[in-house]
Enzyme design. Structure first.
Site, PDB file in Angstrom:
ATOM      1  N   ASP A  75       0.816  -1.216   0.000  1.00 43.40           N
ATOM      2  CA  ASP A  75       0.000   0.000   0.000  1.00 43.40           C
ATOM      3  C   ASP A  75       0.848   1.264   0.000  1.00 43.40           C
ATOM      4  OD1 ASP A  75      -2.266  -1.729   0.356  1.00 43.40           O
ATOM      5  OD2 ASP A  75      -1.721  -1.841   2.472  1.00 43.40           O
ATOM      6  N   LYS A 109       2.178   2.296  -5.127  1.00 38.09           N
ATOM      7  CA  LYS A 109       2.869   1.872  -6.360  1.00 38.09           C
ATOM      8  C   LYS A 109       2.051   2.223  -7.600  1.00 38.09           C
ATOM      9  CE  LYS A 109       3.115  -2.445  -4.704  1.00 38.09           C
ATOM     10  NZ  LYS A 109       2.877  -2.340  -3.261  1.00 38.09           N
ATOM     11  N   GLY A 123      -4.611  -4.663  -4.233  1.00 38.10           N
ATOM     12  CA  GLY A 123      -5.770  -3.834  -4.591  1.00 38.10           C
ATOM     13  C   GLY A 123      -5.328  -2.437  -4.929  1.00 38.10           C
ATOM     14  N   HIS A 124      -5.785  -1.926  -6.058  1.00 33.95           N
ATOM     15  CA  HIS A 124      -5.524  -0.527  -6.350  1.00 33.95           C
ATOM     16  C   HIS A 124      -6.782   0.110  -6.903  1.00 33.95           C
ATOM     17  CE1 HIS A 124      -3.647  -3.122  -9.471  1.00 33.95           C
ATOM     18  NE2 HIS A 124      -4.603  -2.578 -10.157  1.00 33.95           N
ATOM     19  N   THR A 125      -6.984   1.348  -6.499  1.00 33.27           N
ATOM     20  CA  THR A 125      -8.188   2.053  -6.910  1.00 33.27           C
ATOM     21  C   THR A 125      -7.911   2.772  -8.222  1.00 33.27           C
ATOM     22  OG1 THR A 125      -8.626   2.356  -4.586  1.00 33.27           O
ATOM     23  CG2 THR A 125      -9.920   3.707  -6.094  1.00 33.27           C
ATOM     24  N   GLN A 157       2.145  -6.605  -3.384  1.00 29.62           N
ATOM     25  CA  GLN A 157       2.516  -6.621  -1.977  1.00 29.62           C
ATOM     26  C   GLN A 157       3.885  -5.919  -1.822  1.00 29.62           C
ATOM     27  OE1 GLN A 157       1.215  -9.824  -3.298  1.00 29.62           O
ATOM     28  NE2 GLN A 157      -0.676  -8.798  -2.810  1.00 29.62           N
TER      29      GLN A 157
HETATM   30  P1  IMP Z   1      -2.643 -12.846   2.276  1.00 31.74           P
HETATM   31  O1  IMP Z   1      -1.706 -12.388   1.233  1.00 31.74           O
HETATM   32  O2  IMP Z   1      -4.077 -12.570   1.969  1.00 31.74           O
HETATM   33  O3  IMP Z   1      -2.401 -14.272   2.664  1.00 31.74           O
HETATM   34  O4  IMP Z   1      -2.322 -11.994   3.610  1.00 31.74           O
HETATM   35  C1  IMP Z   1      -1.097 -12.110   4.338  1.00 31.74           C
HETATM   36  C2  IMP Z   1      -0.655 -10.772   4.906  1.00 31.74           C
HETATM   37  O5  IMP Z   1      -0.268  -9.924   3.829  1.00 31.74           O
HETATM   38  C3  IMP Z   1      -1.748 -10.019   5.670  1.00 31.74           C
HETATM   39  O6  IMP Z   1      -1.145  -9.295   6.730  1.00 31.74           O
HETATM   40  C4  IMP Z   1      -2.306  -9.057   4.618  1.00 31.74           C
HETATM   41  O7  IMP Z   1      -2.881  -7.917   5.217  1.00 31.74           O
HETATM   42  C5  IMP Z   1      -1.027  -8.704   3.877  1.00 31.74           C
HETATM   43  N1  IMP Z   1      -1.275  -8.293   2.474  1.00 31.74           N
HETATM   44  C6  IMP Z   1      -1.504  -9.100   1.396  1.00 31.74           C
HETATM   45  N2  IMP Z   1      -1.645  -8.364   0.282  1.00 31.74           N
HETATM   46  C7  IMP Z   1      -1.471  -7.082   0.643  1.00 31.74           C
HETATM   47  C8  IMP Z   1      -1.460  -5.848  -0.084  1.00 31.74           C
HETATM   48  O8  IMP Z   1      -1.623  -5.779  -1.311  1.00 31.74           O
HETATM   49  N3  IMP Z   1      -1.251  -4.725   0.675  1.00 31.74           N
HETATM   50  C9  IMP Z   1      -1.026  -4.763   2.012  1.00 31.74           C
HETATM   51  N4  IMP Z   1      -1.014  -5.877   2.727  1.00 31.74           N
HETATM   52  C10 IMP Z   1      -1.233  -7.028   2.045  1.00 31.74           C
END
Ligand code: IMP
Length: 380
Positions: free
Chosen positions: A21, A24, A48-50, A202
């Site tokens: 977040d 990017k 996720g991006h808006t 991520q």
């Molecule tokens: P998962 O990827 O859904 O298994 O989540 C594992 C961890 O990564 C959790 O703490 C999520 O909040 C974090 N996470 C996964 N994708 C993102 C992202 O795009 N942005 C921020 N945190 C993420």
């Protein structure tokens, strides 16, 4: 700016330096016009991006942030895990806005499919974990990568067979022409002198190997992981831009050494609009950590850094920052930097904030975000 963009070379990666977040998407939006191919390498609908489409906000999870730009080839790479209904929905949303991405969408045969059972298992595992769990996005990411590593996952190439399970029929009808050998596609494109913008998903501290395990995602989120996910050689990468907020946030559980107290955290959250794009969860907020940023520079080999959301700190009297030797407070600037596009126009304390970070990490902070808008960026 043109000179800097030219110096990036043919293959550039944008990689999150913190816990995701970092913003990017905005940098990618700025860089996209200068590249031929936009490639996502790993992760799935946890990202996720808006994107604003015809004045309406839409959150995209699988398609790269630059997909709205007409004429760009979009690659979903082999390291990804794809939830088919989510992908169909994103394609449909763009179609309704008059943008047909299908003819330019290329999906790796080797990318894995996220099923409804993966999502259910993700939720059940979270429930069973003690102390609030990892705080996953419940998008089935962990179980999909578990099945991949156990070698009984289903890959996108399954959609090419004659006997497609009925829940995948609709996706198969639409996506079969897009499913291809994306590794050859990317190498052929490079041979034709085309350029590739790699969109990291991520971020470094969520990496399965190098992040704050077990509070991580299940994929490789680093520059090396992105190259692996796309089947590109480590020698292919010309530039790697690390994206870090001028402060820091984290969603979900896990250590966060520079997390702010409640009052400061709430203020940063409101000023920075720090709520998850995928889950809507309030993000934990805190201060910049130089040791973490140095770690991300080492792991990814950043050639440039994009410091984002500098304007969120505009009202701070003093700004705590973690240095190698401990926490120090840097002077704030107590005036608006919103929308400033030239470094020289920043208040001197803000200039010095950036320069101190630059001096510590020894990587140029070439991009500085001063607001959510596309133009609100200093490029130096
Ligand atoms: P998962 O990827 O859904 O298994 O989540 C594992 C961890 O990564 C959790 O703490 C999520 O909040 C974090 N996470 C996964 N994708 C993102 C992202 O795009 N942005 C921020 N945190 C993420």
């Amino acid at each position: 700016m043109q000179q800097l963009l030219k110096s990036l070379g043919d293959v550039t990666a944008v990689i999150g330096a913190q816990w995701g977040d970092e913003g990017k998407g905005k940098l990618i939006d700025l860089l996209t016009p200068h590249f031929d191919i936009l490639a996502r390498a790993s992760g799935g609908a946890n990202a996720g991006h808006t994107i604003v489409v015809q004045g309406k906000k839409h959150v995209f999870h699988l398609l790269p942030a630059g997909s709205l730009h007409e004429g760009k080839t979009i690659v979903l790479g082999s390291g990804m895990v794809i939830h088919l209904p989510t992908l169909l929905e994103e394609i449909e949303t763009l179609k309704k806005a008059g943008i047909d991405v299908l003819p330019r969408l290329k999906i790796s045969r080797a990318a894995h499919i996220v099923t409804e059972e993966h999502k259910e298992r993700d939720a059940a595992l979270e429930k069973a974990r003690e102390g609030g769990g990892i705080g996953t996005t419940k998008r089935g990411i962990g179980p999909a990568y578990t099945d991949k590593a156990a070698r009984h996952g289903k890959r996108m190439e399954s959609l090419l067979g004659k006997e497609v399970p009925k829940e995948w029929k609709e996706a198969a009808e639409l996506l079969v022409p897009c499913i291809t050998d994306t590794v050859s596609l990317l190498h052929d494109a490079l041979a034709e002198k085309k350029s590739i913008l790699i969109e990291g998903a991520q971020a470094t501290l969520l990496d399965i190997d190098h992040g704050t395990y077990p509070y991580v995602t299940s994929s490789s989120t680093t520059a090396a992981g992105a190259l692996q996910g796309l089947g590109l050689s480590p020698r292919a990468l010309h530039s790697c831009i690390g994206v870090a907020k001028a402060y820091c946030t984290r969603v979900g559980g896990g250590p966060f050494e520079t997390e702010a107290n409640e009052v400061d955290g709430n203020r940063l959250r409101e000023r920075g609009g720090e709520y998850g794009a995928t889950t809507g969860r309030p993000r934990r907020c805190g201060w910049l950590s130089i040791p973490d940023l140095l770690f991300a520079c080492r792991i990814n080999g950043f050639t440039h850094v994009n410091l984002t959301k500098l304007d969120v700190l505009d009202e701070e009297k003093e700004i705590p920052v973690l240095f190698q030797g401990g926490m120090k407070k840097l002077p704030g600037w107590k005036q608006s930097t919103a929308g400033i596009t030239s470094f020289e126009k920043l208040p001197k304390e803000a200039q010095s904030y950036v320069k101190i970070i630059e001096g510590e990490i020894n990587v140029p902070v070439s991009f500085i975000g001063t607001g959510p808008g596309r133009e609100e960026m200093i490029v130096r």
